[in-house]
Design an enzyme around this catalytic site. Sequence first.
Site, PDB file in Angstrom:
ATOM      1  CB  CYS A  64      -0.902  -0.015   1.232  1.00 40.10           C
ATOM      2  SG  CYS A  64      -1.813   1.523   1.491  1.00 40.10           S
ATOM      3  NE  ARG A 129     -12.432   2.251   2.376  1.00 34.96           N
ATOM      4  CZ  ARG A 129     -12.147   2.882   1.232  1.00 34.96           C
ATOM      5  NH1 ARG A 129     -12.538   2.370   0.082  1.00 34.96           N
ATOM      6  NH2 ARG A 129     -11.460   3.993   1.243  1.00 34.96           N
ATOM      7  CB  THR A 131      -7.822   1.775   5.916  1.00 37.24           C
ATOM      8  OG1 THR A 131      -7.973   2.627   7.064  1.00 37.24           O
ATOM      9  CG2 THR A 131      -9.085   1.821   5.075  1.00 37.24           C
ATOM     10  CB  VAL A 132      -2.816  -0.564   6.259  1.00 38.66           C
ATOM     11  CG1 VAL A 132      -3.099  -1.797   7.073  1.00 38.66           C
ATOM     12  CG2 VAL A 132      -2.885  -0.890   4.761  1.00 38.66           C
ATOM     13  CE1 TYR A 197      -5.289   2.424  -5.763  1.00 40.88           C
ATOM     14  CE2 TYR A 197      -3.752   4.243  -5.448  1.00 40.88           C
ATOM     15  CZ  TYR A 197      -4.123   2.930  -5.210  1.00 40.88           C
ATOM     16  OH  TYR A 197      -3.334   2.127  -4.434  1.00 40.88           O
TER      17      TYR A 197
END
Length: 325
Positions: A64, A129, A131-132, A197
């Site tokens: 990520c 979510r 998430t990281v 993205y």
Amino acid sequence: MSQPPPTPGSPATNPAASAPSRGAKWITGRVTRDSASGPGEGPDDQGRWPLEPGRYRLVISLACPWAHRANLTRRVLGLDQVISLAVVDPIRDERGWRFWLDPDHRDPILGIEYLSEAYRATDPAYAGRFTVPALIDTLTGQVVTNDFPQLSPDLITEWVDYHQPHAPQLLPTDPEQREEHDELAEQITADVNRGVYRVGYAEDQHSYEAAYDRLFGRLDQLSQRLESRRFLFGDTVRDADIRLFTTLVRFDAVYHGLFRCNRHKLSELPVLWNYLRDLYQRPGFGDTVDFDHIKRHYYLTDTDNNPSGILPKGPDLSGWPSLKS
């Protein structure tokens, strides 16, 4: 901060979920020097946790880019012995990020198998979510923050007493220079970090071409800027360089092919390629990159862009320099 592009598919199986939106539910605690809480206590009435070396654990995925920024900042500043690190498996399932790289499939400090367990320990009704990056309090097992835009600046400004000697000044102290830095850094976040993205998950031709042109327009501007300087602001590495590095280092391996950001490979853009390779050799940069994790996560979990699940053999990594000790 601009919002990320649309994220088709399930967050559990779509790497676009690695570009989290601040519109999602966030846990926005902070570890600060001015927290009113004492050692071992929870956050004060303003959500500020006490600054305690060894208490907090940074959970990341090596795949990520948003987590990479936090870990890279931690490494460059020499906070390795102050904030511990947990690395999740690059492959997620419907339950999210998992600690399957560790013995018995559990993080040895937190004692959990899935990151979602820490989120639900924080709030059993958590609806966001998982998430990281996520900063976890090891005393309670709760998530202090998953607010990645604030996490890295806090490592720079709040943990300053624990920075290693001669750590780089990642944020300028001069107000005018800081304003210039922050403006460019936000452009990089909007047009490059999120831009790939936006290209990769465009839902029609017009959106794709607009995002594509915006991405490469910004890369061209950055290339022109770097023709006359080593780093974005001269000879000193800044937070803006870290932001740019985390996307550029993934470009040829993932974004050029999988996301169709294919006007050029980075290796075909001499100024940006030399800049990237220069950064890669610095401590904290190249040694926080794992191309295997990056490729497996994106190609094996993004069933929208890669329904076959085929993992490409390339790119050839022989052009990357050896890391300095």
